[in-house]
Design an enzyme around this catalytic site. Structure first.
Site, short mmCIF file in Angstrom:
data_model
loop_
_atom_site.label_atom_id
_atom_site.label_comp_id
_atom_site.label_asym_id
_atom_site.label_seq_id
_atom_site.Cartn_x
_atom_site.Cartn_y
_atom_site.Cartn_z
N ALA A 63 0.84 -1.19 0.00
CA ALA A 63 0.00 0.00 0.00
C ALA A 63 0.88 1.25 0.00
CB ALA A 63 -0.92 -0.01 1.21
N GLY A 108 0.30 -5.20 0.84
CA GLY A 108 -0.88 -5.32 0.01
C GLY A 108 -0.62 -6.07 -1.28
N GLU A 111 -0.87 -9.61 -0.46
CA GLU A 111 -2.27 -9.92 -0.21
C GLU A 111 -3.06 -10.07 -1.51
OE1 GLU A 111 -3.26 -7.94 4.07
OE2 GLU A 111 -2.38 -6.62 2.56
N GLU A 131 4.13 -5.29 7.37
CA GLU A 131 3.37 -4.23 8.04
C GLU A 131 3.76 -4.05 9.49
OE1 GLU A 131 0.57 -5.78 4.76
OE2 GLU A 131 2.04 -6.62 6.16
#
Length: 259
Positions: A63, A108, A111, A131
């Site tokens: 992200a 992300g 993911e 993260e």
């Protein structure tokens, strides 16, 4: 539609291309566009399977931290729903999906890869959920899909430490399904799903739904889901074509019309 996420269709395979150089940071614009592209790929009859690709150099490095760093708790309560939605939209495509992972698939980006049915990985790629090093946890499905894929102990190792996982370890623990030279990643991903073009789409869709929904419930409920989907296929042309072809020509001879 955002230029940062494109849907390209060739020979029955849709490629969802993330294109935000240099690292394909997944900002809110990309997340919104990704949801729309996934929905389009799910609905289009000319797409039998989907490849997710970030290009030759990087899949997605997570992200956009600069964007998130300015968000308050109230902002993130709202934005966290989008984080879940953009990977859920990919997971819910009722067709075979594969991530073609080059370079980095972190946070992300990892993911997104986890939301696919399979992952083809470059031999020099790195995956991970770092993260924790930002004082947060994965928020787009990482704690859930990673644990289901590699088991809770290994998932905790990766998430708690924030470390990067190289291609060979990723293959060994089941995080990825195939490792190839970086130059071959996209073609190998297309090859993996090309077998489903022209195949029994109703049956593949039902099989994917049975497996994915079954993982979320107890065994008895999963068996009931399977029973209903199995019976439902007897109202489709897939079943009629496949069984008639088997009786008349033997196994593996059917030509399906698709859905």
């Amino acid at each position: 539609m955002s230029a940062l996420v494109r849907l390209e269709v060739e020979a029955g395979i849709g490629t969802i291309r993330i294109d935000r150089p240099p690292m394909n940071a997944l900002n809110a614009e990309i997340q919104h566009a990704f949801v729309e592209v996934c929905r389009e790929a799910a609905e289009r009859a000319d797409i039998a399977a989907v490849v997710v690709y970030g290009g030759e150099k990087v899949f997605a490095a997570g992200a956009d931290v600069k964007e998130m760093a300015t968000m308050s708790y109230t902002d993130m309560v709202e934005h966290s729903s989008l984080l879940q939605d953009f990977t859920r939209a990919l997971a819910r495509i009722p067709k075979p999906t594969v991530a073609a992972v080059t370079g980095y698939a972190l946070g992300g980006g990892c993911e997104v890869a986890l939301a696919c049915d399979w992952r083809v990985c470059a031999d020099d790629a790195r995956l991970g959920q770092p993260e924790i090093l930002l004082g947060i946890i994965p928020g787009a499905g990482g704690t859930q899909r990673l644990a289901r894929l590699v088991g809770p102990a290994k998932a905790k190792d990766i998430v708690f430490s924030g470390r990067f996982v190289d291609a060979q370890e990723a293959l060994a623990i089941g995080l990825v399904d195939r490792v190839v030279p970086a130059a071959d990643v996209y073609s190998a991903a297309r090859e993996l799903v090309a077998r489903y073009v022209g195949g029994p789409r109703f049956a593949v869709r039902a099989a994917k739904e049975a497996i994915d929904r079954g993982l979320e419930v107890d065994l008895e409920t999963g068996l009931e889901i399977e029973r209903q989907l199995f019976a439902g296929l007897f109202a489709t042309k897939d079943q009629e074509t496949g069984m008639r072809s088997f009786v008349e020509q033997g196994p593996g001879k059917a030509t399906f019309e698709g859905a």
